[in-house]
Structures are given as structure tokens and as C-alpha cells.
Scaffold this motif. Structure first.
Motif, mmCIF file in Angstrom:
data_model
loop_
_atom_site.group_PDB
_atom_site.id
_atom_site.type_symbol
_atom_site.label_atom_id
_atom_site.label_comp_id
_atom_site.label_asym_id
_atom_site.label_seq_id
_atom_site.Cartn_x
_atom_site.Cartn_y
_atom_site.Cartn_z
ATOM 1 N N PRO A 18 0.824 -1.208 0.000
ATOM 2 C CA PRO A 18 0.000 0.000 0.000
ATOM 3 C C PRO A 18 0.861 1.262 0.000
ATOM 4 N N LYS A 19 0.318 2.314 -0.556
ATOM 5 C CA LYS A 19 1.031 3.592 -0.627
ATOM 6 C C LYS A 19 0.486 4.533 0.442
ATOM 7 N N GLY A 20 1.319 4.872 1.421
ATOM 8 C CA GLY A 20 0.934 5.847 2.429
ATOM 9 C C GLY A 20 0.205 5.292 3.628
ATOM 10 N N TYR A 21 0.128 3.968 3.770
ATOM 11 C CA TYR A 21 -0.506 3.360 4.940
ATOM 12 C C TYR A 21 -0.085 1.899 5.001
ATOM 13 N N SER A 22 -0.434 1.219 6.067
ATOM 14 C CA SER A 22 -0.204 -0.221 6.200
ATOM 15 C C SER A 22 -1.551 -0.909 6.331
ATOM 16 N N ASN A 23 -1.647 -2.135 5.818
ATOM 17 C CA ASN A 23 -2.874 -2.913 5.994
ATOM 18 C C ASN A 23 -2.983 -3.472 7.402
ATOM 19 N N GLY A 24 -1.854 -3.832 7.983
ATOM 20 C CA GLY A 24 -1.857 -4.380 9.329
ATOM 21 C C GLY A 24 -0.510 -4.206 9.992
ATOM 22 N N GLY A 72 6.614 7.555 24.070
ATOM 23 C CA GLY A 72 6.756 6.884 22.786
ATOM 24 C C GLY A 72 7.322 7.765 21.700
ATOM 25 N N LYS A 73 7.347 7.207 20.499
ATOM 26 C CA LYS A 73 7.827 7.897 19.306
ATOM 27 C C LYS A 73 6.769 7.742 18.218
ATOM 28 N N PRO A 74 6.830 8.569 17.177
ATOM 29 C CA PRO A 74 5.830 8.460 16.107
ATOM 30 C C PRO A 74 5.699 7.046 15.543
ATOM 31 N N GLU A 75 6.806 6.298 15.469
ATOM 32 C CA GLU A 75 6.730 4.954 14.898
ATOM 33 C C GLU A 75 5.988 3.953 15.775
ATOM 34 N N HIS A 76 5.596 4.361 16.975
ATOM 35 C CA HIS A 76 4.794 3.498 17.841
ATOM 36 C C HIS A 76 3.297 3.613 17.527
ATOM 37 N N TYR A 109 4.239 4.483 8.352
ATOM 38 C CA TYR A 109 2.863 4.532 7.852
ATOM 39 C C TYR A 109 2.004 3.543 8.622
ATOM 40 N N PRO A 110 1.258 4.027 9.623
ATOM 41 C CA PRO A 110 0.392 3.133 10.392
ATOM 42 C C PRO A 110 -0.806 2.677 9.550
ATOM 43 N N CYS A 111 -1.584 1.789 10.112
ATOM 44 C CA CYS A 111 -2.861 1.429 9.498
ATOM 45 C C CYS A 111 -3.716 2.690 9.548
ATOM 46 N N MET A 112 -4.331 3.039 8.424
ATOM 47 C CA MET A 112 -5.049 4.319 8.378
ATOM 48 C C MET A 112 -6.372 4.199 7.656
ATOM 49 N N SER A 113 -7.302 5.037 8.094
ATOM 50 C CA SER A 113 -8.584 5.213 7.414
ATOM 51 C C SER A 113 -8.831 6.699 7.246
ATOM 52 N N MET A 114 -9.399 7.077 6.114
ATOM 53 C CA MET A 114 -9.797 8.463 5.851
ATOM 54 C C MET A 114 -11.312 8.439 5.658
ATOM 55 N N ILE A 115 -12.002 9.172 6.497
ATOM 56 C CA ILE A 115 -13.464 9.213 6.449
ATOM 57 C C ILE A 115 -13.889 10.651 6.205
ATOM 58 N N PHE A 116 -14.772 10.845 5.249
ATOM 59 C CA PHE A 116 -15.257 12.189 4.941
ATOM 60 C C PHE A 116 -16.575 12.417 5.663
ATOM 61 N N VAL A 117 -16.651 13.561 6.342
ATOM 62 C CA VAL A 117 -17.779 13.874 7.214
ATOM 63 C C VAL A 117 -18.385 15.220 6.838
ATOM 64 N N VAL A 118 -19.600 15.434 7.283
ATOM 65 C CA VAL A 118 -20.309 16.681 7.004
ATOM 66 C C VAL A 118 -19.749 17.833 7.826
ATOM 67 N N ASP A 119 -19.434 17.573 9.098
ATOM 68 C CA ASP A 119 -18.957 18.645 9.963
ATOM 69 C C ASP A 119 -18.175 18.054 11.127
ATOM 70 N N LEU A 120 -17.438 18.920 11.823
ATOM 71 C CA LEU A 120 -16.703 18.565 13.027
ATOM 72 C C LEU A 120 -17.113 19.521 14.135
ATOM 73 N N LEU A 121 -17.021 19.093 15.359
ATOM 74 C CA LEU A 121 -17.496 19.883 16.493
ATOM 75 C C LEU A 121 -16.780 21.220 16.637
ATOM 76 N N ASP A 122 -15.448 21.195 16.551
ATOM 77 C CA ASP A 122 -14.670 22.404 16.822
ATOM 78 C C ASP A 122 -14.509 23.236 15.556
ATOM 79 N N HIS A 123 -15.181 24.354 15.509
ATOM 80 C CA HIS A 123 -15.163 25.240 14.338
ATOM 81 C C HIS A 123 -13.947 26.159 14.401
ATOM 82 N N PRO A 124 -13.191 26.364 13.350
ATOM 83 C CA PRO A 124 -13.416 25.973 11.954
ATOM 84 C C PRO A 124 -12.627 24.728 11.531
ATOM 85 N N ALA A 125 -12.607 23.689 12.349
ATOM 86 C CA ALA A 125 -11.854 22.472 12.023
ATOM 87 C C ALA A 125 -12.319 21.877 10.705
#
Length: 137
Positions: A18-24, A72-76, A109-125
Motif C-alpha cells: 500500500p502507498k501511504g498506509y499499512s494494511n496491518g 513513545g515515538k511516532p513509529e509506535h 505509515y500506520p494502518c489508516m482510514s480516511m473518512i469524509f464527514v459533514v462537519d466537526l465539532l470544533d469550528h473551523p476544524a
């Protein structure tokens, strides 16, 4: 694929790398750190931008700050979920986001998911990142 001593990257036989993430990731024995969603604001809870790339950079820095505070470190980081408000802006910004990623996370590159949402609580996030890390004993 091989992993570091912090964890083993799992890639089933015949699957493309995978490019930019890991499956597991099979994490080494350690303490599990669960992180709540981090938005692109500073430690004073102030947004310095309403744009995706600077908010992504700050949210990622916030995640890394929590990991470092826990010893820890980012690789954790094993798992990351991103919630983004604008798919088009994300796709148009992928090259810039990749540069930000390399600056903050290096080649991890950890296991990653990108989810698109309508809004986030903290404006203007426009993006929020939550993560899980396993910090070796």
C-alpha cells in the motif's frame, strides 16, 4: 514486509504494497495509548488557519506530542483515523499533505482510514485525527 522492533508490518502474500498506509501492524508487547480526536489547533486551542494542510500538520503534531508525553515515538503509532470535511480539498492537497507527513512522521505509515464527514465539532476544524499507539515496555 519487515517491520521495526516496535511492530511487524503485515502484508498478505500477493497483495500490493500500500502507498501511504499499512494494511496491518502486529504490535510488540507494550502499553496501549488511545488518543482522542485531535484537530488543527495549538496547545492553547487556537486555530491558526482554516485550511486543510496547516490544520493537518497541527493535528498530526498534536498526536505526536501526546505519544511523546507517554514515552513513545511516532513509529509506535499503529492505527490512525482521519475525519475530513472536504474530499475535493483532500484529493487536491495530497502532494502537500505527503510532504507534511514526511516532516512529522518520516517513513512510518500506520494502518489508516480516511473518512469524509459533514462537519466537526470544533469550528473551523476541517480535519480531525484520532490514533492508537503501542509503546514498548
Amino acid at each position: 514486509r519487515r517491520g521495526s522492533r516496535e511492530g511487524l508490518i503485515i502484508l498478505p502474500d500477493g497483495w500490493p504494497v500500500p502507498k501511504g498506509y499499512s494494511n496491518g501492524i502486529l504490535a510488540a508487547k507494550g502499553k496501549t495509548l488511545f488518543m482522542g480526536g485531535q484537530v488543527g489547533w495549538t496547545s492553547e486551542e487556537k486555530f491558526v488557519s482554516d485550511k486543510l494542510v496547516p490544520q493537518f500538520a497541527q493535528a498530526l503534531k498534536n498526536i505526536v506530542a501526546i505519544v511523546k508525553k507517554a514515552g513513545g515515538k511516532p513509529e509506535h503509532i499503529c492505527k490512525m483515523t482521519c475525519f475530513c470535511k472536504n474530499r475535493g480539498q483532500y484529493l487536491a492537497s495530497r502532494k502537500e499533505l505527503g510532504k507534511v507527513w514526511k516532516e512529522i512522521m518520516g517513513n512510518h505509515y500506520p494502518c489508516m482510514s480516511m473518512i469524509f464527514v459533514v462537519d466537526l465539532l470544533d469550528h473551523p476544524a476541517v480535519i480531525e485525527i484520532e490514533a492508537t499507539a503501542v509503546i514498548p515496555e
